[in-house]
Design a protein around this motif. Structure first.
Motif: not given
Length: 169
Positions: A79-101
């Protein structure tokens, strides 16, 4: 004013309709959306990194603000090498929330200047995962069923890979 750049990382093996939905939504929020296809040498992907780049480029050709690249190592470094300050993450309600947090908290420790923005999967795609669609592709010859999970234009590539691997039922 500089461009607003965000990065959406993942394996995209292969790109799903859920991924594509997040890509369209994220691209509408920024000037440039970089799709970062992660290379993990410990995984055994269906498609190699160059093939995944080609497939993602194929299904995002109608979005001029999208750039597709591969990376290895930490996503925050990419992300830093791309010159960005924002990372987008798609989350599925039941499966991804804990891992993504957990990943969000680790990324904040690694680079507090990078913000993570979560886009909730649309209910039509909340159950879609690359591993699920690989199972469906292996167990069904019906391309209409597969088209419920992946963009139609990549189905030939999936079927070709299956036949090359001798996994087509």
């Amino acid at each position: 004013m500089s461009n607003r750049i965000a990065v959406y990382t993942g394996s995209f093996d292969p790109v799903t309709l859920g991924h594509l939905h997040i890509i369209h939504r994220a691209a509408a929020l920024v000037d440039v959306l970089v799709i970062g296809i992660g290379i993990n040498k410990d995984k055994h992907p269906l498609f190699d990194p160059d093939e995944r780049v080609a497939l993602v480029k194929q299904v995002t050709a109608d979005i001029p603000s999208v750039r597709v690249e591969t990376f290895s190592g930490l996503a925050v470094d990419f992300v830093r090498r791309c010159g960005a300050k924002v990372m987008v993450r798609g989350i599925r309600p039941m499966t991804d929330v804990a891992g993504e947090f957990t990943m969000l908290m680790a990324n904040r420790q690694l680079d507090p200047a990078i913000e993570t923005v979560f886009l909730m999967a649309d209910d039509r795609f909340a159950h879609v995962s690359s591993s699920l669609l690989k199972q469906i592709a292996q167990m069904s010859d019906d391309d209409e069923r597969l088209a419920r999970f992946v963009p139609r234009e990549i189905i030939p590539a999936i079927r070709k890979r299956q036949s090359e691997n001798g996994k087509h039922s």
